[in-house]
Design a protein around this motif. Sequence first.
Motif, short mmCIF file in Angstrom:
data_model
loop_
_atom_site.label_atom_id
_atom_site.label_comp_id
_atom_site.label_asym_id
_atom_site.label_seq_id
_atom_site.Cartn_x
_atom_site.Cartn_y
_atom_site.Cartn_z
N SER A 3 104.88 31.74 25.42
CA SER A 3 103.69 32.53 25.71
C SER A 3 103.80 33.89 25.06
CB SER A 3 103.52 32.70 27.23
OG SER A 3 102.35 33.44 27.55
N SER A 37 99.88 33.37 19.22
CA SER A 37 99.14 34.38 19.98
C SER A 37 97.66 34.36 19.61
CB SER A 37 99.73 35.77 19.74
OG SER A 37 99.02 36.76 20.45
N THR A 86 95.85 31.54 21.34
CA THR A 86 95.80 31.61 22.80
C THR A 86 95.20 32.94 23.26
OG1 THR A 86 98.14 32.34 22.80
CG2 THR A 86 97.72 29.99 23.13
N GLU A 87 96.01 33.97 23.29
CA GLU A 87 95.56 35.27 23.81
C GLU A 87 94.47 35.88 22.94
OE1 GLU A 87 97.85 38.96 25.98
OE2 GLU A 87 98.73 38.11 24.16
N ARG A 147 90.60 36.80 24.20
CA ARG A 147 89.94 38.11 24.10
C ARG A 147 88.59 37.98 23.42
NH1 ARG A 147 95.11 41.65 21.98
NH2 ARG A 147 96.29 41.65 23.94
N HIS A 181 90.88 37.91 29.54
CA HIS A 181 92.19 38.55 29.36
C HIS A 181 93.29 37.62 29.87
CE1 HIS A 181 90.35 42.31 28.08
NE2 HIS A 181 89.48 42.15 29.06
N ASP A 182 93.22 36.37 29.40
CA ASP A 182 94.27 35.43 29.78
C ASP A 182 94.85 34.81 28.50
OD1 ASP A 182 91.47 33.95 31.19
OD2 ASP A 182 92.27 33.22 29.30
N GLY A 183 95.05 33.51 28.48
CA GLY A 183 95.73 32.92 27.33
C GLY A 183 97.22 33.13 27.39
N ARG A 184 97.73 33.38 28.60
CA ARG A 184 99.16 33.64 28.81
C ARG A 184 99.67 32.78 29.97
NH1 ARG A 184 100.48 39.11 27.01
NH2 ARG A 184 102.18 39.16 28.52
#
Length: 497
Positions: free
Chosen positions: A10, A364, A367-368, A372, A377-380
């Motif tokens: 992550s 990144s 995902t993150e 955005r 504000h997730d993807g983690r």
Amino acid sequence: MLIRGGMIVSAGVQGAVRKDIVVRNGLIESVSEPGAVEGADLAEHDATDRLITPGFVNAHTHGHANLMKGVAEAWTLEASLTHGLWLGGARNAETVYVSTLLGAVDMLSKGCTSCFDLVYEFPLPTKENFWAAAAAYRDAGMRVVLAPMVADRHLLQAIPGLIEALPAELRDEAAKFSMPPRDATMAAVEAIVRSRAELPSGIALALAPTIPHHCSEGFLTDCRDVAARHGLPIQMHVAESRLQAVAARRSYGCSAVRHLAKLGILSPNFTAAHGVWLNADDLDVLAAHGCSVAHMPASNFRLGSGLAHVRPMLDRGINVGLGTDGANSSDALSMIAAMRLASYGARAIAGSREGWLRAPEILSMATEGGARALGRHDGRIAPGAPADLAFFDLGHVDFLPANDPVNQIVTCADSSSVTDVMTDGEFRLRRGKFTSLDLVELREKVVRSTSRLSRATDAMRRLAGRLEPHVVAFADALASEPVGMERHVRAGAGAWS
């Protein structure tokens, strides 16, 4: 649920590390050392032979195009846009539902749990069909931002001089396919936006005025005002092809990015899709306004649009999400393939290896960065984040040996190594099988829908086929004008800028 012993990857985590994950009420409650949590009140899922990533976030796709896999052989972007009216025409609610659900199944099977879907319907977006797309994502269990993709000019009207260059008989036929008046389109958009409280959980709205020069100035400011009034993100195709860079300068006397800035459209809620033909000044403007870029290497390669230069975007602090584009221009909707192409494409640009994209950066972006661009504000994999997870088989040949699992997601993995996919703490894919979707029934519906569409769009398809060579020839000639940068690999070409 207690997910035991998986190797997690992550943003903010160095490499792949073994952790236990507690999921409760659809959210990640904790991430801890293996064995640290007593799970007496929790169902357990053994993940000791799994690599776990956040679910991939597709920053840009088109649900209406999912029934069009493989239709394009040697299409450029302008060829594709010539076929746009039938690609998005003759849709009813059933066809929209089937097309969207097919794309959701495609994405989920490859570890993608969220997407930004720019939905096109000719001649006007309708609430009934838009809600059919929302229902498909609800039934698949995917998180999505849905945006009606709209314009008040079609391709032939948008490119200066193109209509006049057509043979007379084609000019007359093409004139029959005009876009609806600006007011009618905005009224249709407002009708969808006003009823957004009816949307299922996990589904949000945005606006997608398609391409800057396909929209009059008044149309763009209307979209800006609707988005501001309702707090909606905006995503547009910006500088996707060389011709778009030329057309913008002919139309505005400046780049598309500068034009959008003058109209007050750029903001942290704005995403520029593709961004292949952006120069340093454009990137400075996007960075100053806090915008995102959606990078689509598969589509850019497929349509021959050029290589987007991502490193200067990241250097300026621009958020970059990764996307697939629609199935008519990247076909497979694979975020895994998009990661690999992003890696390889960066290596094809002249310069030192310091400009290459590294595997953690690409993961990144997938995902993150995509989250955005969706306004999330997730993807983690972190406490408080949605339990949207993709599980890869560490016993699969792609990870044997697992020398560097982060690098191998980008350089080795394909969809066959995805075993399980979870959204909101529920398995949508379990041991390679969908838990609540009947794929045999979906296949039968796809066959019926494509057969109906083939009949309903026959006249538009034949006209587009006659227009295509003339449009492409004119676009190629216009795109030969200098634009001060190069994004194609050409023998004897100058340095990149």
